[in-house]
Motif scaffolding. Sequence first.
Motif, mmCIF file in Angstrom:
data_model
loop_
_atom_site.group_PDB
_atom_site.id
_atom_site.type_symbol
_atom_site.label_atom_id
_atom_site.label_comp_id
_atom_site.label_asym_id
_atom_site.label_seq_id
_atom_site.Cartn_x
_atom_site.Cartn_y
_atom_site.Cartn_z
ATOM 1 N N LEU A 184 25.158 15.075 47.212
ATOM 2 C CA LEU A 184 25.893 16.189 47.794
ATOM 3 C C LEU A 184 24.938 17.355 47.975
ATOM 4 N N LEU A 185 24.952 17.964 49.160
ATOM 5 C CA LEU A 185 24.142 19.148 49.439
ATOM 6 C C LEU A 185 25.045 20.373 49.484
ATOM 7 N N LEU A 186 24.676 21.386 48.711
ATOM 8 C CA LEU A 186 25.396 22.653 48.703
ATOM 9 C C LEU A 186 24.422 23.770 49.049
ATOM 10 N N SER A 187 24.816 24.669 49.939
ATOM 11 C CA SER A 187 23.946 25.763 50.375
ATOM 12 C C SER A 187 24.698 27.080 50.311
ATOM 13 N N ALA A 188 23.961 28.139 49.966
ATOM 14 C CA ALA A 188 24.531 29.489 49.931
ATOM 15 C C ALA A 188 23.406 30.487 50.125
ATOM 16 N N ASP A 189 23.758 31.659 50.671
ATOM 17 C CA ASP A 189 22.796 32.731 50.904
ATOM 18 C C ASP A 189 22.918 33.788 49.815
ATOM 19 N N GLY A 190 21.813 34.491 49.579
ATOM 20 C CA GLY A 190 21.829 35.551 48.576
ATOM 21 C C GLY A 190 20.600 36.428 48.689
ATOM 22 N N ARG A 191 20.652 37.590 48.040
ATOM 23 C CA ARG A 191 19.484 38.464 47.997
ATOM 24 C C ARG A 191 18.432 37.923 47.042
ATOM 25 N N LEU A 192 18.882 37.208 46.031
ATOM 26 C CA LEU A 192 18.011 36.563 45.065
ATOM 27 C C LEU A 192 18.441 35.107 44.913
ATOM 28 N N ILE A 193 17.534 34.284 44.395
ATOM 29 C CA ILE A 193 17.881 32.883 44.157
ATOM 30 C C ILE A 193 18.986 32.790 43.117
ATOM 31 N N ALA A 194 18.915 33.621 42.076
ATOM 32 C CA ALA A 194 19.945 33.596 41.036
ATOM 33 C C ALA A 194 21.318 33.925 41.616
ATOM 34 N N GLU A 195 21.381 34.890 42.534
ATOM 35 C CA GLU A 195 22.663 35.240 43.149
ATOM 36 C C GLU A 195 23.211 34.078 43.969
ATOM 37 N N ALA A 196 22.340 33.413 44.728
ATOM 38 C CA ALA A 196 22.795 32.280 45.533
ATOM 39 C C ALA A 196 23.292 31.134 44.652
ATOM 40 N N VAL A 197 22.613 30.889 43.529
ATOM 41 C CA VAL A 197 23.050 29.827 42.619
ATOM 42 C C VAL A 197 24.412 30.165 42.022
ATOM 43 N N HIS A 198 24.635 31.427 41.681
ATOM 44 C CA HIS A 198 25.942 31.828 41.155
ATOM 45 C C HIS A 198 27.035 31.648 42.204
ATOM 46 N N ARG A 199 26.720 31.903 43.459
ATOM 47 C CA ARG A 199 27.703 31.678 44.521
ATOM 48 C C ARG A 199 27.990 30.188 44.684
ATOM 49 N N LEU A 200 26.968 29.360 44.484
ATOM 50 C CA LEU A 200 27.167 27.916 44.609
ATOM 51 C C LEU A 200 28.048 27.361 43.498
ATOM 52 N N GLN A 201 28.080 28.034 42.350
ATOM 53 C CA GLN A 201 28.922 27.553 41.258
ATOM 54 C C GLN A 201 30.399 27.567 41.626
ATOM 55 N N GLY A 202 30.764 28.434 42.572
ATOM 56 C CA GLY A 202 32.150 28.453 43.029
ATOM 57 C C GLY A 202 32.483 27.364 44.024
ATOM 58 N N MET A 203 31.483 26.561 44.440
ATOM 59 C CA MET A 203 31.711 25.462 45.378
ATOM 60 C C MET A 203 31.752 24.105 44.691
ATOM 61 N N ASN A 204 31.603 24.089 43.374
ATOM 62 C CA ASN A 204 31.527 22.819 42.651
ATOM 63 C C ASN A 204 32.394 22.901 41.408
ATOM 64 N N GLU A 205 33.065 21.803 41.079
ATOM 65 C CA GLU A 205 33.979 21.825 39.936
ATOM 66 C C GLU A 205 33.263 21.677 38.602
ATOM 67 N N ASN A 206 32.014 21.184 38.613
ATOM 68 C CA ASN A 206 31.271 20.963 37.376
ATOM 69 C C ASN A 206 30.172 22.004 37.203
ATOM 70 N N ALA A 207 29.654 22.077 35.979
ATOM 71 C CA ALA A 207 28.535 22.979 35.687
ATOM 72 C C ALA A 207 27.233 22.343 36.165
ATOM 73 N N PHE A 208 26.348 23.162 36.732
ATOM 74 C CA PHE A 208 25.063 22.658 37.211
ATOM 75 C C PHE A 208 24.146 22.359 36.025
ATOM 76 N N ASP A 209 23.465 21.216 36.100
ATOM 77 C CA ASP A 209 22.479 20.821 35.093
ATOM 78 C C ASP A 209 21.140 20.655 35.808
ATOM 79 N N PHE A 210 20.165 21.531 35.482
ATOM 80 C CA PHE A 210 18.867 21.524 36.154
ATOM 81 C C PHE A 210 17.800 20.764 35.365
ATOM 82 N N SER A 211 18.194 20.067 34.314
ATOM 83 C CA SER A 211 17.194 19.371 33.499
ATOM 84 C C SER A 211 16.573 18.182 34.225
ATOM 85 N N HIS A 212 17.200 17.706 35.310
ATOM 86 C CA HIS A 212 16.662 16.587 36.081
ATOM 87 C C HIS A 212 16.097 17.042 37.429
#
Length: 376
Positions: free
Chosen positions: A83-111
């Motif tokens: 699944l590809l999810l995309s969002a715009d933001g002023r910072l990468i952290a802001e865009a990632v926080h916006r992407l959290q509202g598009m997915n029902e699960n918590a993001f895991d970046f360990s992989h």
Amino acid sequence: MRPLLLPLVPGRRSAPLARMLLVLAALAGALQAGGCAYKDIDKRSFVVAMGVDRSDDPARPLRVTLKIAIPTADIKSGENRFLLLSADGRLIAEAVHRLQGMNENAFDFSHTKLIFIGRDLAEARPLRETLDWFIRMETIQGIALVALAEPSAEAALRVSPPMERLPSNSLFTALDGSGTLSPYITHAYLFDVVRRLYEPGLDPILPLVEAAGKKAFRIERSGLFDKSRLRLVLSPEETEWLNFLRGETANVDFVFGRDRLYFQADPNRARTRLAVESRGRTLRLVVDVELYGSIDERQKETAALPAITRAIEADVKTRTESLLRRLQEAGVDPLGLGLRAAARGLAAGDPEAVIRSLDFTVRTHIVVYETGNVLR
């Protein structure tokens, strides 16, 4: 007889025991409360790759894309699900926080094994600012691969070759050298890119991945940075020779149009040595190239081995000097020549300026032989 259990009565002897029991009860409660933050595996979405591009919104100039692997019970070739999810933001952290509202699960970046940076973004934005979020994220490993992407990072993340079993696995094996051993592929890990960003006299180099539709990709060029932005993109031939000078590959070849000769160097007997020396007030880079190889194919019988050897020696000198001149003009130092000079006390002042003032001397030792039972 059953032991006699006495109740705890406040007193001189029971007070220390009571305090110990209270401490143990408090610790047990704290551990139980902390365990509530744990997410089960079915409540997590595993991000295997990320990409950062320039967006079309001036208010939110960064476009972040996450590639999330979808687990399947039966792994089949060509049926990897993601699944590809995309969002715009002023910072990468802001865009990632916006992407959290598009997915029902918590993001895991360990992989997360692969980080794509769009070429347009690399030319416009300092690399340190782009990688700052990735460096600070403790869940992203330092051995994550970093690469440039063209036409965009999102397009590169969409690539899914027919034989691929896991999302982006083809790109992983190509970029880390565990699969193909192409001399045109440069290997860049996050920890090494960060080191090159902050080490005086040593600049970053990233492979360039070109998306050829949704089923194929091409990796044969590389991008060179100074301490800020992308300054130079090398051709496939220049990338191959730079990888050889850096010691990343020994599979180099030569094609001569006049005699239609093809020369393949033996990977076990090809090496290069770089040394920065002081000649009066000037610094000189001495490059020693040693090649042992065979003629894999040729269409004419006119050239003898001594003539072929001389032609290869001339070609080695031309390739090396031409590449070093391009590095000088762009002001980039992927070979770490400034760092080498500083280590020997030869860099007077800024090691970053060493690459612009170097003279070059190229020395070669070439041995060519025939293969098989072919008689010349």
